[in-house]
Design a protein around this motif. Structure first.
Motif, PDB file in Angstrom:
ATOM      1  N   ILE A 277       0.990  -1.134  -0.115  1.00 49.36           N
ATOM      2  CA  ILE A 277       0.040   0.008   0.034  1.00 49.36           C
ATOM      3  C   ILE A 277       0.945   1.267  -0.034  1.00 49.36           C
ATOM      4  N   LEU A 278       1.921   1.181   0.791  1.00 49.59           N
ATOM      5  CA  LEU A 278       2.735   2.195   0.959  1.00 49.59           C
ATOM      6  C   LEU A 278       3.556   2.647  -0.364  1.00 49.59           C
ATOM      7  N   SER A 279       4.020   1.653  -0.990  1.00 50.63           N
ATOM      8  CA  SER A 279       4.776   1.856  -2.163  1.00 50.63           C
ATOM      9  C   SER A 279       3.924   2.352  -3.146  1.00 50.63           C
ATOM     10  N   VAL A 280       2.743   1.899  -3.314  1.00 52.11           N
ATOM     11  CA  VAL A 280       1.798   2.285  -4.548  1.00 52.11           C
ATOM     12  C   VAL A 280       1.612   3.831  -4.516  1.00 52.11           C
ATOM     13  N   ILE A 281       0.823   4.259  -3.165  1.00 49.76           N
ATOM     14  CA  ILE A 281       0.558   5.655  -3.114  1.00 49.76           C
ATOM     15  C   ILE A 281       1.615   6.522  -2.947  1.00 49.76           C
ATOM     16  N   ALA A 282       2.801   6.128  -2.558  1.00 47.15           N
ATOM     17  CA  ALA A 282       4.232   7.036  -2.544  1.00 47.15           C
ATOM     18  C   ALA A 282       4.471   7.314  -4.115  1.00 47.15           C
ATOM     19  N   ALA A 283       4.351   6.225  -4.899  1.00 41.01           N
ATOM     20  CA  ALA A 283       4.753   6.321  -6.397  1.00 41.01           C
ATOM     21  C   ALA A 283       3.848   7.258  -7.182  1.00 41.01           C
ATOM     22  N   SER A 305       9.610   8.256 -16.658  1.00 32.78           N
ATOM     23  CA  SER A 305      10.207   7.187 -17.228  1.00 32.78           C
ATOM     24  C   SER A 305      11.688   6.979 -17.122  1.00 32.78           C
ATOM     25  N   LEU A 306      12.384   7.971 -17.062  1.00 29.05           N
ATOM     26  CA  LEU A 306      13.815   8.179 -16.802  1.00 29.05           C
ATOM     27  C   LEU A 306      13.920   7.611 -14.959  1.00 29.05           C
ATOM     28  N   TRP A 307      13.009   8.419 -14.296  1.00 29.75           N
ATOM     29  CA  TRP A 307      13.308   8.146 -12.891  1.00 29.75           C
ATOM     30  C   TRP A 307      12.845   6.639 -12.810  1.00 29.75           C
ATOM     31  N   GLY A 308      11.810   6.003 -13.355  1.00 29.30           N
ATOM     32  CA  GLY A 308      11.628   4.592 -13.100  1.00 29.30           C
ATOM     33  C   GLY A 308      12.917   3.852 -13.809  1.00 29.30           C
ATOM     34  N   VAL A 309      13.387   4.124 -14.802  1.00 31.18           N
ATOM     35  CA  VAL A 309      14.618   3.191 -15.527  1.00 31.18           C
ATOM     36  C   VAL A 309      15.577   3.182 -14.601  1.00 31.18           C
ATOM     37  N   LEU A 310      16.014   4.441 -13.905  1.00 29.41           N
ATOM     38  CA  LEU A 310      17.155   4.510 -13.083  1.00 29.41           C
ATOM     39  C   LEU A 310      16.964   4.003 -11.810  1.00 29.41           C
ATOM     40  N   SER A 311      15.721   3.652 -11.538  1.00 31.25           N
ATOM     41  CA  SER A 311      15.411   3.014 -10.269  1.00 31.25           C
ATOM     42  C   SER A 311      16.177   1.570 -10.255  1.00 31.25           C
ATOM     43  N   LEU A 328      25.736  10.217  -5.560  1.00 28.21           N
ATOM     44  CA  LEU A 328      24.661   9.115  -5.637  1.00 28.21           C
ATOM     45  C   LEU A 328      24.002   8.370  -4.404  1.00 28.21           C
ATOM     46  N   GLN A 329      24.722   8.404  -3.457  1.00 28.64           N
ATOM     47  CA  GLN A 329      24.171   7.853  -2.314  1.00 28.64           C
ATOM     48  C   GLN A 329      22.959   8.690  -1.707  1.00 28.64           C
ATOM     49  N   ALA A 330      22.997  10.017  -1.860  1.00 26.50           N
ATOM     50  CA  ALA A 330      22.216  11.082  -1.647  1.00 26.50           C
ATOM     51  C   ALA A 330      21.021  10.942  -2.387  1.00 26.50           C
ATOM     52  N   LEU A 331      21.303  10.830  -3.796  1.00 22.87           N
ATOM     53  CA  LEU A 331      20.302  10.877  -4.836  1.00 22.87           C
ATOM     54  C   LEU A 331      19.296   9.781  -4.556  1.00 22.87           C
ATOM     55  N   SER A 332      19.973   8.613  -4.021  1.00 19.59           N
ATOM     56  CA  SER A 332      19.050   7.397  -3.842  1.00 19.59           C
ATOM     57  C   SER A 332      17.818   7.520  -2.986  1.00 19.59           C
ATOM     58  N   TRP A 333      17.873   8.643  -2.122  1.00 22.64           N
ATOM     59  CA  TRP A 333      16.716   8.646  -1.185  1.00 22.64           C
ATOM     60  C   TRP A 333      15.611   9.345  -2.120  1.00 22.64           C
ATOM     61  N   LEU A 334      15.652   9.659  -3.278  1.00 27.38           N
ATOM     62  CA  LEU A 334      14.610  10.495  -4.126  1.00 27.38           C
ATOM     63  C   LEU A 334      13.943   9.246  -4.900  1.00 27.38           C
ATOM     64  N   PHE A 335      14.315   8.058  -4.665  1.00 27.74           N
ATOM     65  CA  PHE A 335      13.647   7.026  -5.551  1.00 27.74           C
ATOM     66  C   PHE A 335      12.642   6.163  -4.611  1.00 27.74           C
ATOM     67  N   ALA A 363       9.976   8.400   4.347  1.00 28.28           N
ATOM     68  CA  ALA A 363      10.290   8.862   3.034  1.00 28.28           C
ATOM     69  C   ALA A 363       9.015   8.420   2.253  1.00 28.28           C
ATOM     70  N   LEU A 364       8.435   7.398   2.203  1.00 26.04           N
ATOM     71  CA  LEU A 364       7.533   6.821   1.306  1.00 26.04           C
ATOM     72  C   LEU A 364       6.155   7.711   1.646  1.00 26.04           C
ATOM     73  N   LEU A 365       5.959   8.050   2.854  1.00 21.69           N
ATOM     74  CA  LEU A 365       4.826   9.046   3.441  1.00 21.69           C
ATOM     75  C   LEU A 365       5.106  10.425   2.966  1.00 21.69           C
ATOM     76  N   THR A 366       6.476  10.961   2.877  1.00 21.38           N
ATOM     77  CA  THR A 366       6.754  12.054   2.276  1.00 21.38           C
ATOM     78  C   THR A 366       6.644  12.350   0.800  1.00 21.38           C
ATOM     79  N   PHE A 367       6.847  11.155  -0.027  1.00 21.55           N
ATOM     80  CA  PHE A 367       6.405  11.217  -1.329  1.00 21.55           C
ATOM     81  C   PHE A 367       4.842  11.290  -1.418  1.00 21.55           C
ATOM     82  N   THR A 368       4.154  10.518  -0.531  1.00 28.28           N
ATOM     83  CA  THR A 368       2.550  10.622  -0.606  1.00 28.28           C
ATOM     84  C   THR A 368       1.941  11.930  -0.591  1.00 28.28           C
ATOM     85  N   ILE A 369       2.807  12.739   0.209  1.00 28.59           N
ATOM     86  CA  ILE A 369       2.208  14.326   0.625  1.00 28.59           C
ATOM     87  C   ILE A 369       2.919  15.513  -0.369  1.00 28.59           C
TER      88      ILE A 369
END
Length: 389
Positions: A277-283, A305-311, A328-335, A363-369
């Motif tokens: 549930i969390l992953s879907v609503i975060a996406a 599309s680019l973000w999904g492929v990089l994931s 890149l370690q810092a950037l990974s938090w944005l996926f 982080a997933l809850l943050t993506f949601t809001i």
């Protein structure tokens, strides 16, 4: 009561819209299920087996023929050809007829029995990293076993007992334990990342597509009028049916992998349910945020599309995040997919408490809001902007 009527009318409109356009059912149900079946059946054996290798035997003795039968009996390799020269074997490897080959030089057996340390060569292609690594491991084991067998025969001929022989040949024995995946099953290792990441990529694209097509086909005015020009209500009712379908698809794939295929999940059903549930609503939240930043169907779909492929790289299964450069370690938090994998790894696969994955849950809850920060810009885009191809 009027708001309730609006909600009902909006939900009915969105459901009919999903049913009317095949792209929605295809990308929300059909393709995710096909992806699940594809990846799990592709690695059904757990590891690659019977990978073709060749042999160049210039010695042609009972010892080298025994070693050839031994490598042919290993799980990952199968001897499919004997070559007269190293040059022909190398060309066959370059044509992808074999992944590697073993070279037994002339007088190998004689030198072995005389303890002259002969050289037995192995060649393997690392173009396919998995195939190369597995074949290197098995061919290296063959070299060790071959020399150990000759040494064992020599020591026993001199009167050494089996215990004395093993103490000399293998003074230290390894007691190896594979935690979590004792079968070293690539299906368990990779499908649990590939399937959800593909599904969340579909969430990215369909969410942006459903918003962008309202502007493209000039249906947004009727949509917003039905919501009483309440943009938040219109957005919520648009995403709700998609959320339910995507969550159902995600849970179905989990039931198939962890229930039917019996992938290990010591963390239990509730952690899987929460993760799905969390992953879907975060996406969805991430996709709406991207559309709000760039309210263009083409550009926002391209970025998602680019973000999904990089994931697939930033998840951290094939190459660990801690080994990447600091940016890149810092950037990974944005996926969102990265946080999905961290929660799965900690709380489902290793059965740690949810508190250990609290940063990823937040982080997933943050993506949601995130849509709350761009809702005014989105509203302006729907009311004032036209479609930009």
């Amino acid at each position: 009561m009027e708001n309730h009527g609006n909600i009902y009318a909006l939900l009915k409109r969105e459901v009919l819209n999903l049913l009317r356009h095949p792209i929605y059912i295809s990308c929300m149900v059909v393709l995710p299920l096909l992806v699940t079946l594809f990846f799990t059946s592709l690695m059904n054996e757990g590891q690659p087996v019977e990978m073709p290798i060749g042999v160049v035997d210039d010695d042609n003795t009972t010892v080298t023929r025994k070693l050839t039968r031994m490598i042919d009996g290993f799980q990952s390799s199968a001897v499919v050809a004997h070559y007269p020269t190293v040059e022909e074997a190398r060309k066959a490897m370059q044509r992808n007829e074999v992944y590697g080959f073993i070279y037994f030089p002339e007088h190998l057996t004689q030198d072995l029995l005389s303890a002259r340390q002969p050289r037995m060569s192995i060649y393997y292609s690392n173009t396919s990293l998995t195939a190369g690594a597995l074949l290197y491991k098995e061919m290296k084991v063959l070299c060790t076993l071959g020399s150990a067998a000759v040494g064992q025969s020599t020591l026993q001929a001199k009167g050494a007992t089996p215990e004395q022989t093993m103490a000399l040949l293998q003074p230290i024995t390894l007691d190896t334990h594979y935690i979590g995946n004792p079968w070293v099953n690539y299906n368990i290792y990779l499908s649990t990342m590939l399937v959800p990441t593909c599904l969340l990529l579909f969430v990215f694209l369909i969410t942006v597509y459903s918003l962008g097509t309202e502007i493209k086909f000039d249906t947004h005015k009727q949509w917003l009028a039905l919501a009483g020009n309440n943009f938040a209500l219109a957005l919520f009712t648009k995403l709700l049916p998609q959320s339910l379908i995507f969550i159902t698809t995600m849970l179905f794939s989990m039931v198939y992998m962890f229930g039917v295929l019996h992938f290990p999940a010591p963390g239990g059903v509730w952690n899987l349910l929460l993760l799905g549930i969390l992953s879907v609503i975060a996406a969805q939240g991430f996709a709406v945020f991207m559309f709000g930043l760039i309210p263009s169907l083409r550009m926002s779909m391209s970025i998602c599309s680019l973000w999904g492929v990089l994931s697939f790289s930033m998840v951290g299964t094939t190459f660990p995040i801690f080994a990447m450069d600091a940016p890149l370690q810092a950037l990974s938090w944005l996926f969102p997919m990265r946080h999905y994998y961290l929660i799965y790894q900690l709380c489902v696969f290793n059965d740690y408490p949810l508190t250990d994955a609290l940063p990823s849950i937040i982080a997933l809850l943050t993506f949601t809001i995130l849509p709350a920060f761009v809702i005014r810009r989105m509203k302006k885009a729907f009311y004032e902007y036209g479609y930009q191809p």
